[in-house]
Design a protein around this motif. Structure first.
Motif, PDB file in Angstrom:
ATOM      1  N   LYS A   1       0.690  -1.181  -0.098  1.00  0.00           N
ATOM      2  CA  LYS A   1       0.048   0.075   0.114  1.00  0.00           C
ATOM      3  C   LYS A   1       0.935   1.265  -0.046  1.00  0.00           C
ATOM      4  CE  LYS A   1      -4.056   1.986   2.207  1.00  0.00           C
ATOM      5  NZ  LYS A   1      -4.860   1.774   3.628  1.00  0.00           N
ATOM      6  N   TYR A   2       1.941   1.202   0.744  1.00  0.00           N
ATOM      7  CA  TYR A   2       2.746   2.537   0.904  1.00  0.00           C
ATOM      8  C   TYR A   2       4.169   1.991   0.175  1.00  0.00           C
ATOM      9  CZ  TYR A   2      -1.141   3.841   4.107  1.00  0.00           C
ATOM     10  OH  TYR A   2      -2.073   4.016   4.532  1.00  0.00           O
ATOM     11  N   VAL A   3       4.561   2.741  -0.715  1.00  0.00           N
ATOM     12  CA  VAL A   3       5.696   2.582  -1.209  1.00  0.00           C
ATOM     13  C   VAL A   3       6.976   2.671  -0.342  1.00  0.00           C
ATOM     14  CG1 VAL A   3       7.158   3.375  -3.324  1.00  0.00           C
ATOM     15  CG2 VAL A   3       4.752   3.181  -3.582  1.00  0.00           C
ATOM     16  N   GLY A   4       7.051   3.852   0.341  1.00  0.00           N
ATOM     17  CA  GLY A   4       8.023   4.377   1.249  1.00  0.00           C
ATOM     18  C   GLY A   4       8.547   3.296   2.295  1.00  0.00           C
ATOM     19  N   THR A   5       7.757   2.306   2.780  1.00  0.00           N
ATOM     20  CA  THR A   5       7.825   1.335   3.610  1.00  0.00           C
ATOM     21  C   THR A   5       8.669   0.238   3.104  1.00  0.00           C
ATOM     22  OG1 THR A   5       6.030  -0.014   3.153  1.00  0.00           O
ATOM     23  CG2 THR A   5       5.796   1.801   4.988  1.00  0.00           C
TER      24      THR A   5
ATOM     25  N   THR B   1      14.643  -4.018  -0.847  1.00  0.00           N
ATOM     26  CA  THR B   1      14.813  -2.612  -0.721  1.00  0.00           C
ATOM     27  C   THR B   1      16.347  -2.300  -0.301  1.00  0.00           C
ATOM     28  OG1 THR B   1      12.593  -2.055  -0.350  1.00  0.00           O
ATOM     29  CG2 THR B   1      14.125  -0.184   0.156  1.00  0.00           C
ATOM     30  N   ASN B   2      17.271  -1.729  -1.147  1.00  0.00           N
ATOM     31  CA  ASN B   2      18.360  -1.323  -0.770  1.00  0.00           C
ATOM     32  C   ASN B   2      18.459   0.171  -0.146  1.00  0.00           C
ATOM     33  OD1 ASN B   2      18.476   0.341  -2.805  1.00  0.00           O
ATOM     34  ND2 ASN B   2      19.840  -0.932  -4.101  1.00  0.00           N
ATOM     35  N   LYS B   3      19.769   0.564   0.492  1.00  0.00           N
ATOM     36  CA  LYS B   3      19.889   1.675   0.962  1.00  0.00           C
ATOM     37  C   LYS B   3      19.628   2.961   0.277  1.00  0.00           C
ATOM     38  CE  LYS B   3      23.376   4.242   3.817  1.00  0.00           C
ATOM     39  NZ  LYS B   3      24.547   4.262   4.324  1.00  0.00           N
ATOM     40  N   PHE B   4      19.847   2.889  -1.081  1.00  0.00           N
ATOM     41  CA  PHE B   4      19.881   3.887  -2.041  1.00  0.00           C
ATOM     42  C   PHE B   4      18.154   4.158  -2.185  1.00  0.00           C
ATOM     43  CE2 PHE B   4      19.088   5.374  -6.427  1.00  0.00           C
ATOM     44  CZ  PHE B   4      19.858   6.576  -6.434  1.00  0.00           C
ATOM     45  N   GLU B   5      17.571   2.909  -2.468  1.00  0.00           N
ATOM     46  CA  GLU B   5      15.986   3.149  -2.706  1.00  0.00           C
ATOM     47  C   GLU B   5      15.472   3.544  -1.299  1.00  0.00           C
ATOM     48  OE1 GLU B   5      14.933  -0.749  -3.696  1.00  0.00           O
ATOM     49  OE2 GLU B   5      15.612  -0.484  -5.977  1.00  0.00           O
ATOM     50  N   TRP B   6      15.818   3.168  -0.414  1.00  0.00           N
ATOM     51  CA  TRP B   6      15.072   3.924   0.818  1.00  0.00           C
ATOM     52  C   TRP B   6      15.378   5.283   1.130  1.00  0.00           C
ATOM     53  CZ3 TRP B   6      16.783   5.670   5.668  1.00  0.00           C
ATOM     54  CH2 TRP B   6      15.734   5.929   6.620  1.00  0.00           C
ATOM     55  N   LEU B   7      16.870   5.650   0.806  1.00  0.00           N
ATOM     56  CA  LEU B   7      16.917   7.087   0.861  1.00  0.00           C
ATOM     57  C   LEU B   7      16.221   7.936  -0.171  1.00  0.00           C
ATOM     58  CD1 LEU B   7      20.571   7.027   1.573  1.00  0.00           C
ATOM     59  CD2 LEU B   7      19.257   7.899   3.099  1.00  0.00           C
ATOM     60  N   VAL B   8      16.044   7.431  -1.480  1.00  0.00           N
ATOM     61  CA  VAL B   8      15.258   8.134  -2.457  1.00  0.00           C
ATOM     62  C   VAL B   8      13.882   8.386  -1.692  1.00  0.00           C
ATOM     63  CG1 VAL B   8      14.415   7.935  -4.759  1.00  0.00           C
ATOM     64  CG2 VAL B   8      16.919   7.631  -4.469  1.00  0.00           C
ATOM     65  N   ASN B   9      13.362   7.479  -1.290  1.00  0.00           N
ATOM     66  CA  ASN B   9      11.833   7.333  -0.906  1.00  0.00           C
ATOM     67  C   ASN B   9      11.740   8.742   0.426  1.00  0.00           C
ATOM     68  OD1 ASN B   9      10.790   5.659  -2.585  1.00  0.00           O
ATOM     69  ND2 ASN B   9      11.139   3.653  -1.099  1.00  0.00           N
TER      70      ASN B   9
ATOM     71  N   LEU C   1      13.091  14.176  -8.797  1.00  0.00           N
ATOM     72  CA  LEU C   1      13.135  13.275  -9.874  1.00  0.00           C
ATOM     73  C   LEU C   1      14.277  12.599  -9.498  1.00  0.00           C
ATOM     74  CD1 LEU C   1      12.792  15.624 -13.003  1.00  0.00           C
ATOM     75  CD2 LEU C   1      11.184  14.021 -12.322  1.00  0.00           C
ATOM     76  N   GLN C   2      15.554  13.010  -9.211  1.00  0.00           N
ATOM     77  CA  GLN C   2      16.700  12.097  -8.738  1.00  0.00           C
ATOM     78  C   GLN C   2      17.150  12.924  -7.496  1.00  0.00           C
ATOM     79  OE1 GLN C   2      19.394  11.790 -11.966  1.00  0.00           O
ATOM     80  NE2 GLN C   2      18.529  10.077 -12.642  1.00  0.00           N
ATOM     81  N   PRO C   3      16.525  12.566  -6.289  1.00  0.00           N
ATOM     82  CA  PRO C   3      16.975  13.449  -5.071  1.00  0.00           C
ATOM     83  C   PRO C   3      18.378  13.008  -4.558  1.00  0.00           C
ATOM     84  CG  PRO C   3      15.327  11.740  -4.516  1.00  0.00           C
ATOM     85  CD  PRO C   3      15.461  11.951  -6.032  1.00  0.00           C
ATOM     86  N   CYS C   4      19.011  11.594  -4.947  1.00  0.00           N
ATOM     87  CA  CYS C   4      20.295  11.278  -4.414  1.00  0.00           C
ATOM     88  C   CYS C   4      21.232  11.047  -5.504  1.00  0.00           C
ATOM     89  CB  CYS C   4      19.946  10.129  -3.539  1.00  0.00           C
ATOM     90  SG  CYS C   4      18.963  10.062  -2.072  1.00  0.00           S
ATOM     91  N   GLY C   5      20.904  11.657  -6.833  1.00  0.00           N
ATOM     92  CA  GLY C   5      21.810  11.365  -7.802  1.00  0.00           C
ATOM     93  C   GLY C   5      21.511   9.951  -8.472  1.00  0.00           C
TER      94      GLY C   5
END
Length: 83
Positions: free
Chosen positions: A16-20, A25-33, A72-76
């Motif tokens: 339901k919630y993408v950010g969870t 999920t790797n560290k980069f994806e979690w930080l982007v969320n 769009l690309q908050p963490c590069g």
């Protein structure tokens, strides 16, 4: 039985919630969320966007535009994943 119930609730929240996140999920994806959620909150709350516009000496529309672009690309660039 409780473990099955807990796992099914966790899977429901993750779908339901993408950010969870999820198990892959790797560290980069979690930080982007996290960054995207923060920028969305800044844009959605007028007092926060006003604070940022005064601090940067820019108009509110310019600050909103910059935050939307940063979403769009908050963490590069994404890190290549080893599969």
């Amino acid at each position: 039985m409780d473990r099955f119930n807990l796992n099914s609730q966790l899977e429901h929240l993750q779908s339901k919630y993408v950010g969870t996140g999820h198990a892959d999920t790797n560290k980069f994806e979690w930080l982007v969320n996290q960054h995207r959620d923060s920028y969305a909150s800044y844009i959605g709350h007028h007092a926060l966007i006003s604070y940022f516009s005064v601090a940067q000496n820019e108009c509110i529309a310019r600050v909103k535009f910059e935050f939307i672009e940063k979403m769009l690309q908050p963490c590069g660039m994404p890190v290549p994943r080893d599969e």
